[in-house]
Design a protein around this motif. Sequence first.
Motif, short mmCIF file in Angstrom:
data_model
loop_
_atom_site.label_atom_id
_atom_site.label_comp_id
_atom_site.label_asym_id
_atom_site.label_seq_id
_atom_site.Cartn_x
_atom_site.Cartn_y
_atom_site.Cartn_z
N HIS A 202 10.28 127.95 126.30
CA HIS A 202 9.40 128.12 125.13
C HIS A 202 8.00 127.63 125.50
CE1 HIS A 202 9.56 123.75 124.44
NE2 HIS A 202 10.86 123.85 124.66
N SER A 203 7.03 127.98 124.67
CA SER A 203 5.64 127.59 124.92
C SER A 203 5.50 126.07 124.97
CB SER A 203 4.76 128.17 123.81
OG SER A 203 3.44 127.76 123.96
N ASN A 223 1.92 133.36 124.04
CA ASN A 223 3.34 133.64 123.84
C ASN A 223 3.75 134.95 124.52
OD1 ASN A 223 4.23 131.38 122.43
ND2 ASN A 223 3.57 132.19 120.46
#
Length: 305
Positions: A202-203, A223
Amino acid sequence: MTLHIHTPLIESRPLSLAAGCNVWLKLDALQPCGSFKLRGVGHACEVHQARGAKQFISSSGGNAGLAVAYAGRKLGVPVTVVVPETTTDRAKQLLRLEDAKVVVHGSSWQEANALAQTLIGPDDAFIHPFDDPLLWTGHASLIDEVAEAGVKPDAVVLSVGGGGLLSGVVEGLQRNGWGEVPVLAVETNGAASLHAAMQAGHSVELERIASVATSLGAKRVANQALICAQQHPVHSHLVSDRATLEACERFLLDHRLLVEPACGAALALAYAPGALAQYQSVLVVVCGGATATLEQIKAWLQQAD
């Protein structure tokens, strides 16, 4: 007629010998404003002008701001660029050469960007440096040109900062039916926001940028870049600042073209002995960088680890 130009695609004998495979260079350093950014930024500016934008606002002391300034001048639309205090005099001079209004604010891009958001009027368009689908569609034209030239690489090597170029190249590969061609995404050790995101799934926001490749200095990658890494074969590679700077010097000697460290990261992987030997034919995106000077690169080299 587009604002960006079709850039040369050349086979590099020096890099091919260093890498142990055929290395093709897409020379986007030769775009009128010095970097690939013009592809996406030019496309976004044309779309916004068609929608009635009377001014373009940008928050970038680097290549994205220069691309907005160039596009605005060519389209006859005024441009305001908000840059952080860390922006070099050279970058501010280049922005003013393109008739942009330059506002200096804050110690980081985040602070400059926050001010830029307050300047956006109802008839203005904000042009993001890397996180906008219009940009990715424009950047994808780079792969279209390679396909038109009849060259299909076994892999594409490019540098990653905010992830706009990666997102555009993956879009270009997929729309040309090259969905199996891997992208080797290169970052410097101190600016590896994509690498951190891919590891975490994930970011992730980096605590700080600790690299001379400040154009790669997005604390958090877009993203879309992470989505690309999950939906397309993307391999993360890290290189040192020293290797990056040495690649800039070596590339200047080999091809008489000066690029900034952000671009040198991709070249450093290509120059690394054996790093690309598993491939027969590799495309390296020479993304450019208008604010680089040889004196600065030499000074950084003296400080590099």
